[in-house]
Write a protein that holds these residues in place. Structure first.
Motif, mmCIF file in Angstrom:
data_model
loop_
_atom_site.group_PDB
_atom_site.id
_atom_site.type_symbol
_atom_site.label_atom_id
_atom_site.label_comp_id
_atom_site.label_asym_id
_atom_site.label_seq_id
_atom_site.Cartn_x
_atom_site.Cartn_y
_atom_site.Cartn_z
ATOM 1 N N ARG A 424 -1.527 9.317 -2.606
ATOM 2 C CA ARG A 424 -2.396 10.440 -2.974
ATOM 3 C C ARG A 424 -2.894 10.343 -4.407
ATOM 4 N N ASP A 425 -2.496 9.275 -5.099
ATOM 5 C CA ASP A 425 -2.920 9.092 -6.495
ATOM 6 C C ASP A 425 -4.383 8.645 -6.509
ATOM 7 N N LYS A 426 -5.262 9.444 -7.124
ATOM 8 C CA LYS A 426 -6.697 9.124 -7.143
ATOM 9 C C LYS A 426 -6.975 7.791 -7.825
ATOM 10 N N ASN A 427 -6.118 7.408 -8.762
ATOM 11 C CA ASN A 427 -6.312 6.131 -9.453
ATOM 12 C C ASN A 427 -6.052 4.933 -8.541
ATOM 13 N N CYS A 428 -5.408 5.174 -7.409
ATOM 14 C CA CYS A 428 -5.077 4.091 -6.473
ATOM 15 C C CYS A 428 -5.928 4.143 -5.207
ATOM 16 N N ALA A 429 -6.944 5.008 -5.187
ATOM 17 C CA ALA A 429 -7.761 5.181 -3.977
ATOM 18 C C ALA A 429 -8.423 3.885 -3.557
ATOM 19 N N GLY A 430 -8.902 3.102 -4.520
ATOM 20 C CA GLY A 430 -9.555 1.839 -4.178
ATOM 21 C C GLY A 430 -8.596 0.848 -3.558
ATOM 22 N N VAL A 431 -7.366 0.791 -4.050
ATOM 23 C CA VAL A 431 -6.352 -0.098 -3.479
ATOM 24 C C VAL A 431 -6.035 0.334 -2.056
ATOM 25 N N LEU A 432 -5.861 1.635 -1.870
ATOM 26 C CA LEU A 432 -5.544 2.164 -0.538
ATOM 27 C C LEU A 432 -6.637 1.796 0.467
ATOM 28 N N THR A 433 -7.887 1.979 0.071
ATOM 29 C CA THR A 433 -9.013 1.661 0.954
ATOM 30 C C THR A 433 -9.069 0.170 1.264
ATOM 31 N N ARG A 434 -8.839 -0.641 0.247
ATOM 32 C CA ARG A 434 -8.910 -2.103 0.434
ATOM 33 C C ARG A 434 -7.837 -2.594 1.400
ATOM 34 N N LEU A 435 -6.609 -2.101 1.249
ATOM 35 C CA LEU A 435 -5.523 -2.582 2.102
ATOM 36 C C LEU A 435 -5.633 -2.033 3.520
ATOM 37 N N GLU A 436 -6.169 -0.822 3.659
ATOM 38 C CA GLU A 436 -6.414 -0.334 5.023
ATOM 39 C C GLU A 436 -7.479 -1.196 5.703
ATOM 40 N N ARG A 437 -8.458 -1.637 4.937
ATOM 41 C CA ARG A 437 -9.486 -2.504 5.512
ATOM 42 C C ARG A 437 -8.882 -3.849 5.939
ATOM 43 N N VAL A 438 -7.970 -4.378 5.132
ATOM 44 C CA VAL A 438 -7.277 -5.613 5.516
ATOM 45 C C VAL A 438 -6.549 -5.412 6.838
ATOM 46 N N LEU A 439 -5.868 -4.281 6.974
ATOM 47 C CA LEU A 439 -5.166 -3.988 8.225
ATOM 48 C C LEU A 439 -6.135 -3.931 9.395
ATOM 49 N N ARG A 440 -7.236 -3.208 9.232
ATOM 50 C CA ARG A 440 -8.175 -3.037 10.344
ATOM 51 C C ARG A 440 -8.934 -4.320 10.655
ATOM 52 N N ASP A 441 -9.031 -5.219 9.692
ATOM 53 C CA ASP A 441 -9.592 -6.539 9.978
ATOM 54 C C ASP A 441 -8.609 -7.390 10.791
ATOM 55 N N THR A 442 -7.326 -7.041 10.721
ATOM 56 C CA THR A 442 -6.287 -7.775 11.447
ATOM 57 C C THR A 442 -6.151 -7.264 12.871
ATOM 58 N N LEU A 443 -6.192 -5.944 13.039
ATOM 59 C CA LEU A 443 -6.029 -5.317 14.352
ATOM 60 C C LEU A 443 -6.581 -3.905 14.302
ATOM 61 N N ASP A 444 -6.674 -3.301 15.463
ATOM 62 C CA ASP A 444 -7.022 -1.889 15.578
ATOM 63 C C ASP A 444 -5.698 -1.133 15.686
ATOM 64 N N PRO A 445 -5.261 -0.436 14.631
ATOM 65 C CA PRO A 445 -3.910 0.146 14.658
ATOM 66 C C PRO A 445 -3.710 1.181 15.762
ATOM 67 N N GLU A 446 -4.724 2.005 16.010
ATOM 68 C CA GLU A 446 -4.573 3.029 17.043
ATOM 69 C C GLU A 446 -4.578 2.416 18.437
#
Length: 486
Positions: A424-446
């Motif tokens: 929830r740290d706003k300073n880490c929002a870009g990291v959070l978005t980037r790593l979620e994108r890495v995950l979704r490029d690997t698979l569809d989590p849902e």
């Protein structure tokens, strides 16, 4: 993947412990564990300091190890879906080339009769009656009633059936190595050895426990009794299977930790006996040794024991390689995974690596410069989980994605104990978005979560429905085979 022709075609000896935290080695800097034989192996080879399991639970991790592919690629989701050879792996590739491939000890596959890539299995431990934890497949929805923990039904000094099993398998491995030395094979051989310690029950011969100063052990950190709040996904897991409550007191928690550390010392001694036999047989110079574990153990952190979470204690594993063409005395910080062992064994035997293997040879990684961009990945779809959980780790960041729940994000460089969730740290929002994108490029989590649950629901129905399925499977650790079963 191209074959590196400059590597000698050698024998391979793979030693896998069970449930050993990657930090639980003297050479990794652990303050209480003493592992002279693991340390000696690391000194004459390369230790991969950032090694991870594909799934923090036994059976899926071992299926991924066998096939060199991620759990979501092979659909071995939990401890009721044992590896059966349906998806071919490194053993099949070596067999097809005429190489000897054998195993001694714990495999934890479906059974010993299926074509899982071994010419012969010695004293193999598999899923009890080929079924495993069918009760753990009941996840959609999770049962409302908690399940009684039996992790600490046995605890303290003594000798368990697993201790005897590990000792017997070290003996069998020594005999096997001397036999191979006396009757050489025309092609390189591969031997897998599965040891059980430090897996529960936390029972260990007294002399190993005597090496641990129990009074000096700090209590497990981040305990909810001290005010720590678990992530909601983790809390749901703990509500279903609260093993910490079975311990009950600080004194028993310290004893459990001491027994775990002592079991690492016990298994180190068995590894030393194997490595001594390798040297005495004259095969050390022509054999690469790979030492690892299937997953880690929470060791009481956050009031959790056993595995089944995405925290470092459960997902990081030891990984050491030594022998021909392996850099000596190197600590490689590039992220690696158990699925990287499959291409290593095939390439190390002088064969072309199958294109469907998802990992990369550790021989290549050990020779290459540090790669801070390489992703560490793990996933969980098993007992006690209300939904799928995924870990994506890169550089200093560890991102935990829980389907239907808020994520976690940790700066593991500044906070190696993963105490502060920065999601929830706003300073880490870009990291959070980037790593979620890495995950979704690997698979569809849902979609992957739905697919795992659909497979598990079909298994539950085949077994007679939820109420029946909740009564099927071992209540504790899988039993070791009797000596007559060897």
């Amino acid at each position: 993947m191209e074959l590196s022709l400059n590597y000698a075609a050698c024998n391979s000896l793979v030693i896998m412990t069970d449930e050993q935290d990657g930090w639980a080695m003297g050479c990794a800097g652990h303050p209480f564990v003493r592992t002279p034989h693991m340390d000696s192996l690391a000194a004459r080879g390369t230790r991969f300091s950032q090694a991870f399991t594909p799934s923090p639970i036994c059976v899926p991790a071992r299926a991924a190890f066998a096939t060199g592919r991620w759990v979501h690629e092979i659909d071995y989701w939990d401890n009721a879906t044992g590896y059966d050879g349906r998806v071919p792996g490194w053993g099949h590739t070596l067999q097809a080339a005429g190489h000897r491939v054998e195993s001694i000890g714990k495999l934890h596959y479906q059974n010993g009769e299926l074509p899982t890539g071994f010419d012969r299995q010695h004293h193999a431990l598999h899923l009890a009656e080929g079924l495993g934890q069918v009760w753990g497949s009941v996840r959609d929805p999770m049962p409302r009633e908690p399940r009684q923990s039996r992790l600490f039904h046995e605890l303290g000094p003594g000798t368990s059936h697993y201790n005897d099993y590990d000792t017997a398998n070290a003996d069998a491995t020594a005999r096997w190595l001397h036999e191979r030395a006396s009757r050489p094979d025309p092609c390189p051989w591969t031997l897998y050895v599965g040891l059980v310690a430090p897996h529960f029950p936390l029972v260990v011969p007294q002399r190993f426990l005597d090496a641990i100063d129990i009074a000096s052990l700090p209590p497990p950190r981040l305990h909810p009794a001290d005010g720590f709040e678990r992530h909601p996904w983790v809390q749901r897991h703990a509500d279903y299977y609260d093993s910490d409550a079975e311990l009950g007191t600080p004194e028993r928690r310290r004893l459990a930790l001491a027994c775990y550390y002592a079991l690492v010392g016990f298994v180190d001694e068995q590894i030393g006996r194997i490595l001594t036999a390798l040297a005495a047989s004259g095969l050390e110079g022509t054999t690469r040794v790979i030492l690892t574990s299937d997953h880690g153990d929470n060791q009481g952190a956050r009031g959790l024991w056993n595995k089944s979470t995405l925290y470092r204690e459960a997902v990081q594993v030891p990984l050491v390689m030594a022998g021909p063409d392996v850099p000596v005395g190197r600590v490689c910080e590039t992220a690696v995974n158990l699925i990287d062992i499959a291409p290593t064994l095939v390439q190390g035997a002088g064969l072309a690596v199958p294109e469907d293997f998802s990992g990369r040879s550790l021989l290549d990684i050990a020779q290459a410069p540090h790669d801070p961009q390489r992703i560490a990945f793990s996933e969980y779809h098993a007992v006690g989980s209300p939904s799928a959980a995924y870990m994506v780790r890169q550089e200093r960041w560890s991102y935990h994605h829980y389907v239907g729940f808020e994520p976690e994000l940790f700066d593991v460089k500044a906070d190696p104990g993963q105490t502060r969730n920065l999601a929830r740290d706003k300073n880490c929002a870009g990291v959070l978005t980037r790593l979620e994108r890495v995950l979704r490029d690997t698979l569809d989590p849902e979609q992957t979560d739905r697919r795992a649950k659909a497979d598990q629901n079909r298994l539950v129905e085949r077994m007679g429905g939820r109420d029946v399925a909740l009564r099927i499977g071992p209540q504790g650790a899988s039993p070791a085979p009797k000596p007559s079963d060897a």
